[in-house]
Structures are given as structure tokens and as C-alpha cells.
Write a protein that holds these residues in place. Structure first.
Motif, short mmCIF file in Angstrom:
data_model
loop_
_atom_site.label_atom_id
_atom_site.label_comp_id
_atom_site.label_asym_id
_atom_site.label_seq_id
_atom_site.Cartn_x
_atom_site.Cartn_y
_atom_site.Cartn_z
N ASN A 107 0.85 -1.19 0.00
CA ASN A 107 0.00 0.00 0.00
C ASN A 107 0.88 1.24 0.00
O ASN A 107 1.51 1.57 1.01
N ILE A 108 0.91 1.93 -1.13
CA ILE A 108 1.79 3.08 -1.31
C ILE A 108 1.44 4.23 -0.37
O ILE A 108 2.29 5.08 -0.07
N ILE A 109 0.21 4.23 0.16
CA ILE A 109 -0.21 5.33 1.03
C ILE A 109 0.59 5.32 2.34
O ILE A 109 0.73 6.36 2.99
N THR A 110 1.14 4.18 2.70
CA THR A 110 1.99 4.14 3.90
C THR A 110 3.27 4.95 3.69
O THR A 110 3.96 5.28 4.66
N ALA A 111 3.59 5.27 2.44
CA ALA A 111 4.79 6.07 2.14
C ALA A 111 4.51 7.57 2.15
O ALA A 111 5.43 8.37 2.06
N THR A 112 3.24 7.96 2.25
CA THR A 112 2.90 9.38 2.24
C THR A 112 3.30 9.99 3.59
O THR A 112 3.03 9.42 4.64
N LYS A 113 3.91 11.16 3.53
CA LYS A 113 4.45 11.79 4.74
C LYS A 113 3.60 12.95 5.23
O LYS A 113 3.75 13.41 6.37
N THR A 151 -0.46 14.61 0.75
CA THR A 151 -0.16 13.45 -0.10
C THR A 151 -1.05 12.25 0.25
O THR A 151 -1.42 11.48 -0.63
N HIS A 152 -1.38 12.12 1.53
CA HIS A 152 -2.26 11.02 1.96
C HIS A 152 -3.63 11.15 1.29
O HIS A 152 -4.11 10.24 0.62
N ILE A 153 -4.27 12.31 1.47
CA ILE A 153 -5.61 12.53 0.91
C ILE A 153 -5.56 12.58 -0.61
O ILE A 153 -6.44 12.05 -1.29
N GLY A 154 -4.53 13.25 -1.15
CA GLY A 154 -4.41 13.35 -2.60
C GLY A 154 -4.29 11.99 -3.26
O GLY A 154 -4.97 11.70 -4.26
N THR A 155 -3.45 11.12 -2.70
CA THR A 155 -3.26 9.79 -3.26
C THR A 155 -4.51 8.93 -3.08
O THR A 155 -4.90 8.17 -3.97
N ALA A 156 -5.15 9.05 -1.91
CA ALA A 156 -6.37 8.27 -1.64
C ALA A 156 -7.46 8.63 -2.64
O ALA A 156 -8.13 7.74 -3.19
N PHE A 157 -7.64 9.92 -2.91
CA PHE A 157 -8.68 10.33 -3.86
C PHE A 157 -8.27 10.04 -5.30
O PHE A 157 -9.12 9.85 -6.17
N TYR A 158 -6.98 10.01 -5.55
CA TYR A 158 -6.49 9.59 -6.87
C TYR A 158 -6.95 8.16 -7.14
O TYR A 158 -7.45 7.84 -8.22
N ILE A 159 -6.80 7.30 -6.13
CA ILE A 159 -7.23 5.91 -6.25
C ILE A 159 -8.75 5.82 -6.37
O ILE A 159 -9.28 5.06 -7.19
N LEU A 160 -9.46 6.61 -5.57
CA LEU A 160 -10.93 6.61 -5.63
C LEU A 160 -11.43 7.05 -7.00
O LEU A 160 -12.45 6.56 -7.49
N GLY A 161 -10.69 7.97 -7.63
CA GLY A 161 -11.03 8.39 -8.98
C GLY A 161 -10.82 7.27 -9.99
O GLY A 161 -11.62 7.09 -10.92
N LEU A 162 -9.74 6.50 -9.80
CA LEU A 162 -9.47 5.36 -10.68
C LEU A 162 -10.59 4.33 -10.57
O LEU A 162 -10.98 3.71 -11.58
N PHE A 187 -12.79 0.86 1.96
CA PHE A 187 -11.57 0.56 1.21
C PHE A 187 -10.87 1.81 0.71
O PHE A 187 -9.98 1.74 -0.13
N SER A 188 -11.28 2.97 1.21
CA SER A 188 -10.83 4.24 0.66
C SER A 188 -9.43 4.66 1.11
O SER A 188 -8.83 5.54 0.49
N ASN A 189 -8.92 4.08 2.20
CA ASN A 189 -7.63 4.48 2.78
C ASN A 189 -7.64 5.91 3.32
O ASN A 189 -6.58 6.47 3.61
N LEU A 190 -8.81 6.51 3.45
CA LEU A 190 -8.89 7.88 3.95
C LEU A 190 -8.63 7.93 5.45
O LEU A 190 -7.96 8.84 5.94
N VAL A 191 -9.15 6.97 6.19
CA VAL A 191 -8.97 6.93 7.64
C VAL A 191 -8.20 5.69 8.04
O VAL A 191 -7.14 5.77 8.67
N THR A 251 -3.82 -2.99 1.00
CA THR A 251 -3.49 -2.80 -0.42
C THR A 251 -3.87 -1.39 -0.86
O THR A 251 -4.80 -0.79 -0.30
N SER A 252 -3.15 -0.88 -1.84
CA SER A 252 -3.47 0.46 -2.35
C SER A 252 -4.82 0.46 -3.05
O SER A 252 -5.67 1.32 -2.82
N MET A 253 -5.00 -0.55 -3.91
CA MET A 253 -6.18 -0.59 -4.77
C MET A 253 -6.43 -2.03 -5.19
O MET A 253 -5.50 -2.82 -5.30
N GLY A 254 -7.68 -2.37 -5.40
CA GLY A 254 -8.01 -3.71 -5.88
C GLY A 254 -9.36 -3.68 -6.57
O GLY A 254 -10.35 -3.24 -5.98
N ASP A 255 -9.41 -4.14 -7.82
CA ASP A 255 -10.69 -4.16 -8.55
C ASP A 255 -11.73 -4.97 -7.79
O ASP A 255 -12.92 -4.65 -7.80
#
Length: 227
Positions: A48-54, A58-69, A147-151, A156-160
Motif C-alpha cells: 500500500n503506497i499510502i503508507t509512504a505518504t508523509k 499526499t495522503h488525501i491526494g493519493t487516496a482520492f487519486y485511487i478513488l477516482g481510478l 476501502f478508501s484508505n482515507l482513515v 493494499t493500495s487498490m483492488g478491482d
């Protein structure tokens, strides 16, 4: 569902839900007792790449990037994969254009659903189409939040596959919108191939069926899945 389509009072709904809440509580206790001591020490950045956000951005930005995907994949499920772990999802700031569009989309459908819900609470006249669409949106938002990784950072970062449950709410709302904008009043089996209004629906069914069938061999065994 009980509130939107039966207008049962919240108090009565809670009474109806008591057996389900008790069952859920028992299940969670059993699950905790079985898994206690076997929990992972932490979530790997490779999973899960979000664990790398500092930062929060970046946490919220990446989470919503995934939600958009996820939204794009619901409309156009190609390409799809069982694994979006290492080097598949970029870390982005909240100001990323795609992340901002994703945030606006989720805010827009959320505000619409809450607006319908509040008006329905006030016992204002809300037609069945609006209720079903709002129900579908709320079902989608509540289930995808898990599964949003927001909270809560999941494994995993993302999974269909994680969209299996939320996609039901999506399909409910989209089906109503199709009926509304194509002005379909009724459907019988004879009309499916003769009614020109149903051609877009037929095309979606055929294309999604082909996509589903084409993915079946990937699940033959662990080797084909990972390959």
C-alpha cells in the motif's frame, strides 16, 4: 432501504436491526479471539503506497487519486488487475488535477444524496427515481469508504475486487439514470432487440460479458493469476 422505501421510523428500524447487530457483535468477538496474536506487524509500502505518504496532502491526494481510478474502472473496466501494489499508483498531492476532480465528483454525488435524504426526512415529496438514485449513491459511498484508505489504511493500495460490493450501489443508480434519460417506460423480452432505446444497454451487457469471460482463465491457478 427500510427508510427510503418503506418510510419506517428510525426507532423501529433500530429495533428490527437488533438481531443483526447482536450477530455482528458475536462474529467480531469470535474473529478477534481467533486472529489475536496473528496480526501483521504493519502494512508494507510495497503493498500500500499510502503508507509512504508523509503529509496530509499526499495522503488525501493519493487516496482520492485511487478513488477516482475506481470510478473510471466502473465505467470502463480496462485494463484491470488483481494487484496494484508496488510501483502501480503514484503518490500525489491534494492539488493534483485528477485528485481534485475525484474530490469534486465524490462531493457532488454526496451532496446530492444528502440533499435528497434531508428532504425525505422532512417528509417532502421526493419521487421514487430520486430516492433510488440517492439510495444507490449512499450505498456506494458507505461501502467504498471501507476501502478508501482515507482513515483506515488497508493492506493494499487498490483492488478491482474491492469494488464488488460498492458496484451494486453504482449499478442501481446508473440503471435508474438509463431508464430516465432513455425514457424507457416498460420492457418485455420481445422489445430487447427491437427497441432502439435499449441498444446502449445491450452494448454494455455484451461488452462487459466479453470482458468478464476473457478474465476467467486468469484465475486458473496462483501462477496464472500472478503472471
Amino acid at each position: 432501504a427500510l427508510f427510503f422505501f418503506r418510510r419506517i421510523s428510525p426507532k423501529k428500524i433500530f429495533i428490527i436491526l437488533i438481531p443483526f447487530l447482536i450477530t455482528t457483535g458475536i462474529y467480531l468477538l469470535i474473529r478477534h479471539s481467533v486472529l489475536q496474536g496473528f496480526a501483521d506487524t504493519g502494512i508494507s509500502m510495497a503493498d500500500n503506497i499510502i503508507t509512504a505518504t508523509k503529509t496530509f496532502s499526499t495522503h488525501i491526494g493519493t487516496a482520492f487519486y485511487i478513488l477516482g481510478l475506481y470510478v473510471i474502472k466502473l465505467f470502463f473496466p480496462h485494463p484491470i488487475s488483481y494487484d496494484y501494489s508496488f510501483n502501480q499508483i503514484p503518490v500525489v498531492e491534494i492539488g493534483n488535477i485528477f485528485s481534485m476532480l475525484s474530490i469534486l465528483f465524490y462531493m457532488a454525488i454526496g451532496v446530492y444524496a444528502v440533499f435528497i435524504l434531508l428532504n425525505y426526512l422532512k417528509k417532502e415529496k421526493i419521487n421514487i427515481e430520486q430516492r433510488v438514485i440517492a439510495f444507490g449513491i449512499l450505498f456506494f459511498l458507505i461501502t467504498i469508504f471501507l476501502f478508501s484508505n482515507l482513515v483506515l489504511i488497508i493492506g493494499t493500495s487498490m483492488g478491482d475486487r474491492l469494488m464488488y460490493f460498492p458496484s451494486l450501489g453504482f449499478c442501481i443508480s446508473i440503471a435508474v439514470l438509463f431508464v430516465k434519460f432513455l425514457k424507457i417506460e416498460s420492457i418485455n423480452t420481445q422489445q430487447i432487440f427491437s427497441n432502439i432505446k435499449l441498444l446502449p444497454v445491450l452494448a454494455i451487457v455484451i461488452l462487459f460479458s466479453i470482458k468478464t469471460y476473457s478474465r476467467n482463465p486468469d484465475w486458473k491457478n496462483n501462477y496464472t493469476l500472478y503472471a
